[in-house]
Write a protein that holds these residues in place. Structure first.
Motif, PDB file in Angstrom:
ATOM      1  N   ASN A   1      -4.419   1.148   7.967  1.00 24.06           N
ATOM      2  CA  ASN A   1      -3.327   0.888   7.025  1.00 24.06           C
ATOM      3  C   ASN A   1      -3.879   0.464   5.669  1.00 24.06           C
ATOM      4  O   ASN A   1      -3.130   0.128   4.769  1.00 24.06           O
ATOM      5  CB  ASN A   1      -2.412  -0.213   7.565  1.00 24.06           C
ATOM      6  N   ASP A   2      -5.188   0.474   5.567  1.00 27.66           N
ATOM      7  CA  ASP A   2      -5.803   0.089   4.302  1.00 27.66           C
ATOM      8  C   ASP A   2      -5.534   1.178   3.265  1.00 27.66           C
ATOM      9  O   ASP A   2      -5.680   2.379   3.540  1.00 27.66           O
ATOM     10  CB  ASP A   2      -7.302  -0.079   4.512  1.00 27.66           C
ATOM     11  N   GLU A   3      -5.143   0.735   2.102  1.00 29.38           N
ATOM     12  CA  GLU A   3      -4.769   1.698   1.067  1.00 29.38           C
ATOM     13  C   GLU A   3      -5.936   2.613   0.702  1.00 29.38           C
ATOM     14  O   GLU A   3      -5.757   3.817   0.499  1.00 29.38           O
ATOM     15  CB  GLU A   3      -4.278   0.939  -0.173  1.00 29.38           C
TER      16      GLU A   3
ATOM     17  N   LEU B   1       1.371  10.675  -2.605  1.00 19.48           N
ATOM     18  CA  LEU B   1       0.519  11.012  -1.462  1.00 19.48           C
ATOM     19  C   LEU B   1       1.281  11.059  -0.147  1.00 19.48           C
ATOM     20  O   LEU B   1       0.737  11.514   0.860  1.00 19.48           O
ATOM     21  CB  LEU B   1      -0.636  10.001  -1.367  1.00 19.48           C
ATOM     22  N   LEU B   2       2.538  10.595  -0.153  1.00 21.78           N
ATOM     23  CA  LEU B   2       3.313  10.626   1.084  1.00 21.78           C
ATOM     24  C   LEU B   2       4.251  11.829   1.115  1.00 21.78           C
ATOM     25  O   LEU B   2       5.022  11.985   2.058  1.00 21.78           O
ATOM     26  CB  LEU B   2       4.123   9.333   1.249  1.00 21.78           C
ATOM     27  N   ASP B   3       4.160  12.660   0.107  1.00 12.07           N
ATOM     28  CA  ASP B   3       5.027  13.827   0.020  1.00 12.07           C
ATOM     29  C   ASP B   3       4.731  14.797   1.174  1.00 12.07           C
ATOM     30  O   ASP B   3       3.604  15.270   1.308  1.00 12.07           O
ATOM     31  CB  ASP B   3       4.771  14.521  -1.328  1.00 12.07           C
ATOM     32  N   PRO B   4       5.707  15.070   2.010  1.00 13.82           N
ATOM     33  CA  PRO B   4       5.464  15.988   3.145  1.00 13.82           C
ATOM     34  C   PRO B   4       4.994  17.375   2.679  1.00 13.82           C
ATOM     35  O   PRO B   4       4.330  18.090   3.437  1.00 13.82           O
ATOM     36  CB  PRO B   4       6.827  16.096   3.827  1.00 13.82           C
TER      37      PRO B   4
ATOM     38  N   THR C   1       0.375   4.453  11.386  1.00 13.48           N
ATOM     39  CA  THR C   1      -0.400   3.829  10.327  1.00 13.48           C
ATOM     40  C   THR C   1      -0.268   4.651   9.046  1.00 13.48           C
ATOM     41  O   THR C   1       0.251   5.761   9.059  1.00 13.48           O
ATOM     42  CB  THR C   1      -1.886   3.753  10.721  1.00 13.48           C
ATOM     43  N   LEU C   2      -0.780   4.087   7.976  1.00 14.15           N
ATOM     44  CA  LEU C   2      -0.717   4.796   6.695  1.00 14.15           C
ATOM     45  C   LEU C   2      -1.518   6.098   6.743  1.00 14.15           C
ATOM     46  O   LEU C   2      -1.123   7.092   6.144  1.00 14.15           O
ATOM     47  CB  LEU C   2      -1.256   3.907   5.566  1.00 14.15           C
TER      48      LEU C   2
ATOM     49  N   ALA D   1       0.843  -1.209   0.000  1.00 18.09           N
ATOM     50  CA  ALA D   1       0.000   0.000   0.000  1.00 18.09           C
ATOM     51  C   ALA D   1       0.870   1.248   0.000  1.00 18.09           C
ATOM     52  O   ALA D   1       0.610   2.203  -0.729  1.00 18.09           O
ATOM     53  CB  ALA D   1      -0.912  -0.008   1.223  1.00 18.09           C
ATOM     54  N   ARG D   2       1.912   1.179   0.788  1.00 19.72           N
ATOM     55  CA  ARG D   2       2.794   2.325   0.912  1.00 19.72           C
ATOM     56  C   ARG D   2       3.454   2.654  -0.421  1.00 19.72           C
ATOM     57  O   ARG D   2       3.547   3.831  -0.813  1.00 19.72           O
ATOM     58  CB  ARG D   2       3.857   2.009   1.964  1.00 19.72           C
ATOM     59  N   GLN D   3       3.838   1.598  -1.092  1.00 21.72           N
ATOM     60  CA  GLN D   3       4.464   1.777  -2.406  1.00 21.72           C
ATOM     61  C   GLN D   3       3.481   2.456  -3.365  1.00 21.72           C
ATOM     62  O   GLN D   3       3.840   3.376  -4.100  1.00 21.72           O
ATOM     63  CB  GLN D   3       4.853   0.397  -2.939  1.00 21.72           C
ATOM     64  N   ALA D   4       2.236   1.982  -3.313  1.00 21.47           N
ATOM     65  CA  ALA D   4       1.224   2.540  -4.217  1.00 21.47           C
ATOM     66  C   ALA D   4       0.958   4.010  -3.900  1.00 21.47           C
ATOM     67  O   ALA D   4       0.830   4.839  -4.808  1.00 21.47           O
ATOM     68  CB  ALA D   4      -0.068   1.730  -4.097  1.00 21.47           C
ATOM     69  N   LEU D   5       0.898   4.326  -2.615  1.00 19.14           N
ATOM     70  CA  LEU D   5       0.643   5.723  -2.213  1.00 19.14           C
ATOM     71  C   LEU D   5       1.825   6.608  -2.599  1.00 19.14           C
ATOM     72  O   LEU D   5       1.648   7.735  -3.055  1.00 19.14           O
ATOM     73  CB  LEU D   5       0.410   5.810  -0.702  1.00 19.14           C
ATOM     74  N   GLU D   6       3.004   6.058  -2.393  1.00 12.49           N
ATOM     75  CA  GLU D   6       4.211   6.811  -2.697  1.00 12.49           C
ATOM     76  C   GLU D   6       4.273   7.124  -4.190  1.00 12.49           C
ATOM     77  O   GLU D   6       4.612   8.242  -4.588  1.00 12.49           O
ATOM     78  CB  GLU D   6       5.436   5.987  -2.275  1.00 12.49           C
TER      79      GLU D   6
END
Lengths: 407, 83
Positions: free
Chosen positions: A224-226, A133-136, A250-251, A124-129
């Motif tokens: 943590n669900d995408e 979406l994980l950009d500060p 969590t995500l 999920a993290r990879q997909a968000l990245e």
């Protein structure tokens, strides 16, 4: 010649049906392995449209067909991939329709650290990245004085109660709005997404808190669900994510505008503290007082000076006036007195003069006044013909007299 | 925030606490600058005192309102929740 064919065999016991055989095997196997953990590597993984999983568990020397039904596999956060080393807990059984021995898996753990959770999280993290979406830099500032705060959480959970308590104490100037959602269990991700969507369709929300109180990793998993993370990231309204305890990340924490370690901490970050604002108001008041005071002091000093000068001047003037009045009064009085005195003296002088001039005084000394019958004063010899009758006025009366001889 | 930034627009709801604070800061700065005539300074001071009182009253009397947003046709409906 007839061919001698063997007679239809007559078995001393009734043969088993295949079903009986497989059912028998099933019974025996199930009793022998009521439940066991098996270690192996997953291969031939397939997922049926009905949600059941089928795969082969193998090690270098053997393999066994496995089934994991939907009712069990839906608790797992991720699907396994081929080659994954796992511990599988289940019971051995036989699927009579295929006569196949299979291991019915109830529980599946990846042997790697974090297990399936780590796998799911990584995916999920990879997909968000990948979607940024994980950009500060995406993180937005929270409104300093929110008017309406929404919270997506369970209406029965400690998180809602904690947030209500903290905000009621710190900043009861807001409207706190619950957007209820299930926060654990298999329906939680979908329910959280629905609630996040509903909150964002509501006009007038200034801030959104999403979270829940502490629990096991599994309890917190929905966060943590995408899809849930994407719904938080898509929020029109700034978000605070507050899931579980301090150590739980969590995500949703990563995509929210702010991560709070607990729901109580989220409430503290969501609103200012009334006491601090009161102190700030006091400092503003002091500033107001000091600067206005200084301004007024300066003005006040001038006013005071002016006032005292005015007072002095006025006093002086009053004193002068009073003095003048007094003096005038005195003078007036004195004047009056003097005038009276003068008049009195004058009168006395007049009286004295009158007295001095009074003929009675002369008469008293022995003189007399002669008057003829007509009252004319007879002064000289010639006024007395012989035989003239006249009257003499002496001091105490008149007497008749007659001239005897002439001059 | 629904209030206007300075809270002074005519016909607007009473200025928010945020507006009161911002105005108070501006008033203190203006008074500190000390370049106002006395009338203007006194007027500002009066306004500042009023806004202070307003802000304190808000802080003292505020009560948390709890609501619940529930799904309704085409969006959400708001219900009051007991504190």
């Amino acid at each position: 010649m007839t061919l001698e064919l063997p007679l239809a065999p007559t078995l001393r016991e009734r043969p088993l049906t295949v079903l009986e055989l497989t059912e028998g095997a099933k019974r025996v196997l199930e009793q022998a392995f009521p439940a066991a953990w098996v270690e192996g590597e997953i291969s031939n993984f397939t997922k049926q449209s009905n949600g059941h999983w089928y795969f082969t568990l193998k090690d270098p020397f053997a393999e066994v067909r496995c089934a994991m039904f939907r009712s069990d596999n839906r608790r797992l956060p991720a699907e396994p991939e081929n080659g994954l080393k796992v511990y599988a807990r289940g019971r051995l059984s036989v699927y009579p329709a295929r006569g196949a021995m299979q291991f019915i898996v109830r529980d599946l753990l990846a042997t790697t650290e974090g297990g399936f959770y780590a796998i799911a999280l990584a995916r999920a993290r990879q997909a968000l990245e990948k979607d940024g979406l994980l950009d500060p830099a995406r993180k937005r500032a929270l409104p300093p004085f929110p008017g309406v705060i929404g919270m997506v959480t369970s209406p029965d959970g400690a998180a809602w109660r904690d947030v209500v308590a903290v905000i009621a104490r710190r900043w009861p100037l807001v409207e706190l709005m619950l957007i209820p959602a299930r926060v654990q269990g298999e329906d939680a991700p979908r329910d959280l997404c629905r609630a996040l969507g509903l909150a964002n369709r509501f006009e007038g929300l200034d801030l959104l808190i999403v979270g829940r109180g502490g629990g096991s990793k599994e309890d917190l998993w929905a966060f943590n669900d995408e899809h849930v993370a994407r719904a938080v990231a898509a929020s029109r309204v700034p978000t605070i994510s507050a899931v579980g305890h301090e150590i739980d990340v969590t995500l949703t924490d990563l995509v929210a505008d702010l991560r709070a370690p607990t729901p109580s901490a989220a409430a503290e970050k969501a609103v200012p503290d009334r006491m601090e604002v009161l102190r700030y108001l006091a400092s503003l008041e002091a500033g107001l007082g000091v600067s206005a005071g200084r301004r007024l002091d300066a003005a006040g000093t001038r006013v005071a000076h002016a006032q005292s000068r005015m007072a002095v001047a006025a006093q002086g003037r009053v004193r002068d006036a009073a003095q003048r009045l007094r003096e005038a009064g005195l003078r007036m009085h004195a004047g009056c007195a003097a005038i009276t005195e003068v008049r009195r003296a004058h009168l006395e002088r007049l009286a004295a003069s009158l007295d001095a001039l009074s003929p009675l005084k002369v008469l008293e000394r022995g003189y007399s006044v002669a008057r003829d019958a007509a009252g004319r004063v007879l002064r000289r010899v010639g006024d007395f013909p012989p035989g003239l009758s006249f009257r003499l006025r002496v001091v105490d009366g008149e007497v008749g007299a007659r001239a005897e001889t002439g001059a | 925030m629904k209030a206007t930034p300075d809270g002074t627009a005519p016909g607007s709801p009473p200025p928010s606490l945020q507006a009161d604070l911002a105005r108070l800061e501006a008033i203190v700065r203006a008074l500190e600058a000390n370049d106002l005539d006395l009338d203007a300074a006194l007027a500002l001071f009066e306004e500042g005192v009023g806004r202070l009182r307003n802000a304190r009253e808000r802080l003292a009397t505020a009560e948390l309102r709890l609501k619940q947003l529930r799904e309704a046709a085409g969006g959400g409906d708001v219900d009051d929740l007991a504190g």
